[in-house]
Write a protein that holds these residues in place. Structure first.
Motif: not given
Length: 318
Positions: A238-240, A248-253, A216-227
Motif C-alpha cells: 500500500a502507499e504510505l 505526526k512524528r509517528a512510527s510504523v512497525h 486509515g491507520n496513519v490518519r488515526a494516529l495521534k502525534t507521536g503515535g505508534r502503529l
C-alpha cells in the motif's frame, strides 16, 4: 505418537490425524505431554501452503500448547517432570507430545485450568511484545485494536484495560460488539458501517490487516503515535503517506513472533510471566474460549475459524 498432518495444501479437509515419529529431546528441550493446543490464523496459512514453519521447528501445525512435562534435556533446571506448563511453539502443537526449548515454556497461571492455558501463550506473547514492549502503551493512552473479537483482540482489550488504557476496537457485527464491550472495550466501531479513521485518535494501533488499513491507520494516529502491524489479512502492499507520518512524528512497525530466535522469544516469555501472569492469576485478564474440539477433529476447528463467527480462542483438546 499421533499428530495432525497437512497432507497437501488446501482446505480444512487436508488435516489428518496420523501416527508419526516421536519428537526427539535435545539439549535444552522440554518434552510436554499435550493436554490441549489452540487454533491460530498462522495455522490456517500453513494449511493453505502460505506459511512454512521456521527452520528446525516441527512440521505439524500449532503455535501453542498446554500439558505436563514428561522429560527434560540436558542443562534444563527450570522445569522437571510432572510440572504443568504452557508453551509458545514454532510448530507442533497439534500432537500428543511436543519438544520445545525451555526458554519458551511457562508455568500455568494461577487459577487457569490446564486445558484453557493452551489458549494463552500465543496471544499473551503477541500482545505484550507488540503493544507494550514495542508500542510502549502507557496508562491513560488510547489503544486501537483491529479485530477485537479475535483471540489476540480479546486478550489485548483485557490487558490494556487492566493496565489503565482507553481501548477502542473494530468488529464486524452487533453480536461481536456486545461481546467485546463485556471484555472491557470503551468504544466499538463496526467496520462495515463506519470508517474507524474518522472516529478515533490513538496512541498505539495493533493491526492485523496490513495494506487495506495502512492509510486509515496513519490518519488515526495521534502525534507521536505508534502503529504496529502483525498481520496481512488485507494485503501486503500500500502507499504510505510519509508527509503525514512526519507531521505526526509517528512510527510504523511490522513484526512477527514465530520466526524469532529462541533467545528473543525467551525474553518475551519471561517478561510475560513477570508482567502478565499476575494479572491473569488475579482474574483481571482471562482466556476467552469459544469452543473446545477434539484434537483429532482439527478440520472442524479450522472450519470454525474460517467462518469468522468465533469470539476468542478455539481449543484442540485430547
Amino acid at each position: 505418537m499421533r499428530a495432525i498432518e497437512i497432507v497437501k495444501p488446501g482446505g480444512p479437509e487436508v488435516l489428518e490425524w496420523h501416527e508419526v515419529p516421536e519428537p526427539s529431546v535435545e539439549r535444552g528441550d522440554v518434552l510436554i505431554d499435550t493436554t490441549a493446543s489452540a487454533v491460530n490464523r498462522a495455522d490456517v496459512l500453513q494449511r493453505q501452503g502460505f506459511y512454512d514453519p521456521p527452520p528446525g521447528s516441527s512440521p505439524y501445525p500449532g503455535l501453542e500448547v498446554s500439558g505436563v512435562v514428561t522429560e527434560v534435556g540436558a542443562d534444563v533446571e527450570q522445569f522437571k517432570p510432572g510440572d504443568e506448563v504452557c508453551a509458545l511453539l514454532g510448530g507442533g502443537g497439534y500432537a500428543e507430545r511436543v519438544a520445545v526449548p525451555w526458554q519458551q515454556v511457562m508455568p500455568v497461571p494461577e487459577g487457569v485450568p490446564l486445558h484453557a492455558a493452551a489458549g494463552l501463550p500465543e496471544v499473551a506473547c503477541t500482545v505484550w511484545s507488540n503493544v507494550f514492549m514495542l508500542g510502549r502503551l502507557r496508562r491513560g493512552e488510547t489503544l486501537l485494536v483491529h479485530g477485537g473479537a479475535s483471540g489476540i483482540g480479546s486478550f489485548a482489550i483485557q490487558l490494556a484495560k487492566a493496565l489503565g488504557s482507553y481501548v477502542v476496537t473494530t468488529v464486524g457485527s452487533a453480536a461481536k460488539a456486545e461481546r467485546v464491550r463485556e471484555l472491557g472495550a470503551d468504544e466499538v466501531i463496526n467496520y462495515r458501517e463506519e470508517d474507524f479513521a474518522d472516529k478515533v485518535h490513538a496512541d498505539v494501533i495493533l493491526d492485523i490487516m496490513g495494506a487495506k488499513y495502512l492509510a486509515g491507520n496513519v490518519r488515526a494516529l495521534k502525534t507521536g503515535g505508534r502503529l504496529v502491524i502483525i498481520g496481512l489479512q488485507g494485503g501486503r502492499k500500500a502507499e504510505l503517506d510519509l508527509g503525514m507520518l512526519l507531521a505526526k512524528r509517528a512510527s510504523v512497525h511490522a513484526t512477527a513472533l514465530r520466526s524469532r530466535p529462541v533467545d528473543e522469544k525467551g525474553v518475551i516469555v519471561r517478561s510475560v510471566v513477570d508482567n502478565v501472569w499476575p494479572l491473569v492469576g488475579a482474574g483481571a485478564v482471562r482466556p476467552v474460549i469459544y469452543a473446545e474440539v477434539p484434537m483429532s477433529d482439527a478440520a472442524e476447528a479450522h472450519r470454525m475459524l474460517d467462518s469468522g463467527e468465533h469470539v476468542g480462542k478455539i481449543l484442540l483438546v485430547r
